[in-house]
Write an enzyme that holds these catalytic residues in place. Structure first.
Site, mmCIF file in Angstrom:
data_model
loop_
_atom_site.group_PDB
_atom_site.id
_atom_site.type_symbol
_atom_site.label_atom_id
_atom_site.label_comp_id
_atom_site.label_asym_id
_atom_site.label_seq_id
_atom_site.Cartn_x
_atom_site.Cartn_y
_atom_site.Cartn_z
ATOM 1 N N SER A 1 -89.267 43.256 7.866
ATOM 2 C CA SER A 1 -89.169 41.543 7.803
ATOM 3 C C SER A 1 -89.304 41.234 6.310
ATOM 4 O O SER A 1 -88.370 41.580 5.306
ATOM 5 C CB SER A 1 -90.014 40.895 8.607
ATOM 6 O OG SER A 1 -89.890 39.486 9.032
ATOM 7 N N ASP B 1 -83.166 40.829 16.924
ATOM 8 C CA ASP B 1 -84.330 40.283 15.746
ATOM 9 C C ASP B 1 -84.290 38.578 15.887
ATOM 10 O O ASP B 1 -85.584 38.341 15.535
ATOM 11 C CB ASP B 1 -83.674 40.656 14.395
ATOM 12 C CG ASP B 1 -84.526 41.696 13.888
ATOM 13 O OD1 ASP B 1 -85.631 41.993 14.128
ATOM 14 O OD2 ASP B 1 -83.801 42.843 13.166
ATOM 15 N N HIS C 1 -87.379 41.244 17.118
ATOM 16 C CA HIS C 1 -88.253 41.215 15.775
ATOM 17 C C HIS C 1 -89.468 41.843 16.009
ATOM 18 O O HIS C 1 -90.418 41.362 16.796
ATOM 19 C CB HIS C 1 -88.535 39.916 15.257
ATOM 20 C CG HIS C 1 -88.514 39.715 13.748
ATOM 21 N ND1 HIS C 1 -87.605 40.464 12.909
ATOM 22 C CD2 HIS C 1 -89.408 39.504 12.951
ATOM 23 C CE1 HIS C 1 -87.990 40.467 11.430
ATOM 24 N NE2 HIS C 1 -89.245 39.619 11.588
#
Length: 556
Positions: free
Chosen positions: A210, A335, A454
């Site tokens: 991320s 995600d 995610h």
């Protein structure tokens, strides 16, 4: 011989048969001693927690070298996280004195030497995060499993986030990027000191997820890391991600200034630098979720900037700096789910249908810069496979796809293409993780179509199915072993298939002509090799929408 005596003998054997420990290690700042953990016959792990790599940072200034210490530093406790706002945006947590790193060193019969080194940069949207985040009462970023199984040294790094890490006036007065400078200071420290811990300073791999994945990307693009970093792994985030770089830092700085009672004229910078650090931290702009008209991920505002120094140009123009670095880049196939679920709450509610109109509003928000024409083109593409009327699954999956494509997948593919285009000796590898988590979470019990959300990759990379075996099955342990093998092989050789650990499928290199990628899941076969990942949508976001005539890009 009774059972108790036998048990005692076994324990004694395990302890005496474990590898030797590094003991006291000399670093540039002074001597440090960690903790040696026996793992089995002739296997142990030296763990060093809380080693300072820079001095306590001054407010809104670059990090400075640590002055050092006398005696032996007992590196057995994690340092506090960097000062940051709590999730409720009402108070601060952490401390200003937070520039510390942690090291895991595996040993066999003898002390390790010349091991590959992997430096972990955590995520958190550049506003939160730490090396000590917890998962199931275990440290999520504990390097023990991946270090032991992969035969690598793992280093995790603390860096400033939020206002203290990324507030910028958009000019030399307050250039920003302090968190990136912290990461660079840690990388440079590791390069100078890691040989004393048994590591190879010429074989350093950065990896992160991320905002950490975007950080890895920024570090590889910066000229300051030339000669320090050999390889890079970006998971679900790159420098080109639309949420990873500030478009108007001056406006954000003025908003923060007004919150803390500072002027917004030429006195703003001096006033901000004299403000209490905790007050400055709490003044961070709040992330807004709960409406498809304003996706929360696009409300991240305290971000890296092009400062003319650490990042001398726009990221797309800096890929020549990565020509000789090996890159492994990928995303999870959903995600965008965890963010879309918050923007359109009905996606996570089995008793509530998601209106088609909500998906249109979400798409309009993501295509805002391309105006009405951009929305029309994009909606025609995303709805091309809808039935009439569309099913709930189609509507909700489309919403997740929109967020995943625009915020994660397309930027990652663009970065992969740019790296391959600029590659000298550096190799490029692309992946798409599709394995559902299986551990619960928003929408999972009834959204049977939900794939890899995610952060789902983190538990496998860090070996949680082995560290917390009661919560996982053999399938998850298989996947974790595959990812650890690919990641550490890559760190060792620049090729995820070669490095000592067996992999289930040969991962082909991404080239400018082949565009091959690996579908990562627990049941990989030769059919897990794909080509041209979601090419229609990569083309849509990277080529078609930006090429619309500028007069058509105005919102109607």
């Amino acid at each position: 011989m009774d059972k108790l005596t036998i048990l005692f003998a076994v324990v004694l054997f395990l302890r005496t048969a474990s590898a030797a420990t590094l003991g006291v290690v000399q670093t540039e700042g002074g001597r440090v001693q960690g903790q040696n953990i026996p793992l089995g016959p002739y296997r142990s792990m030296d763990v060093f927690k809380g080693i300072p790599f820079a001095a306590k940072p001054e407010l809104l200034e670059k990090p400075k070298p640590h002055p050092g210490w006398d005696g032996v530093l007992e590196a057995t406790q994690f340092a506090d996280k960097c000062l940051q706002i709590d999730p409720s945006h009402t108070f601060s947590i952490g401390t200003e004195d937070c520039l510390y790193l942690n090291i895991w060193v595996p040993h066999g019969k003898q002390l390790s030497s010349d091991l590959p080194v992997m430096i972990w940069l955590y995520g958190g949207g550049f506003i939160t995060g730490s090396t000590t985040d917890l998962m199931f009462d275990d440290y999520l970023y504990s390097g023990q499993e991946i270090a032991d199984r992969g035969g690598v040294i793992i280093v995790s790094v603390g860096y400033r986030v939020g206002t203290l890490g990324f507030l910028s006036s958009g000019d030399s007065g307050l250039p920003g990027n302090y968190g990136l400078w912290d990461q660079h200071a840690a990388i440079a420290w590791v390069h100078r000191n890691i040989r004393s811990f048994g590591g190879d300073p010429e074989n350093i791999t950065l990896f992160g997820e991320s905002a950490g994945g975007a950080s890895v990307s920024f570090q590889s693009l910066s000229p300051y890391n030339k000669g320090l970093v050999r390889r890079a792994i970006s998971q679900s985030g790159v420098a080109l991600s639309p949420w990873a770089m500030s478009k108007n830092p001056r406006k954000v700085a003025e908003q923060v200034a007004e919150k803390v009672g500072c002027p917004t004229d030429e006195m703003m910078v001096a006033c901000l630098k004299s403000t209490d650090a905790e007050i400055l931290t709490i003044a961070a702009p709040q992330i807004q979720y709960g409406s498809p008209d304003s996706p929360g991920i696009l409300s991240l505002l305290l971000l890296p900037v092009v400062d003319g120094d650490f990042l001398p140009d726009q990221p797309t123009n800096l890929f020549h700096n990565t020509a000789d670095m090996d890159h492994l880049v990928g995303v999870n196939n959903m995600d965008g789910h965890i963010f879309t679920f918050q923007d359109i709450p009905s996606i996570g509610n089995k008793n509530q249908e998601t209106p088609e109109e909500d998906v249109k509003r979400l798409l309009a928000a993501y295509t805002k810069e391309f105006g009405q024409a951009g929305f029309n083109v994009a909606f025609a593409e995303y709805s091309s496979t809808w039935e009439s009327p569309p099913s709930q699954e189609n509507i909700e999956r489309t919403a997740v796809d929109i967020a995943t494509d625009s915020s994660f997948l397309v930027p990652a593919q663009t970065a992969i293409y740019l790296h391959a285009d600029n590659a000298g000796s550096g190799r490029t590898f692309s992946y798409l993780m599709t394995e559902p988590s299986g551990l619960g979470g928003p929408g999972r019990p009834f959204n049977y179509w939900l794939g890899s959300d995610h952060t789902d990759d983190l538990q496998y990379v860090f070996g949680k199915p082995f560290a917390v075996p009661t919560l996982y099955g053999d399938r998850q342990r298989d996947l974790s072993s595959y990812m650890i093998a690919y990641w550490t092989n890559f760190a060792r050789t620049g090729n995820p298939n070669k490095g000592g650990l067996k992999v289930p499928v040969v991962w082909p290199e991404f080239t400018t002509s082949g565009h091959l990628f690996l579908d990562i899941n627990a049941e990989m076969t030769d059919g897990s090799i794909g080509q041209d990942m979601r090419s229609r949508f990569v083309h849509l976001w990277s080529s078609i929408l930006p090429s619309l005539p500028s007069d058509m890009n105005k919102a109607v």
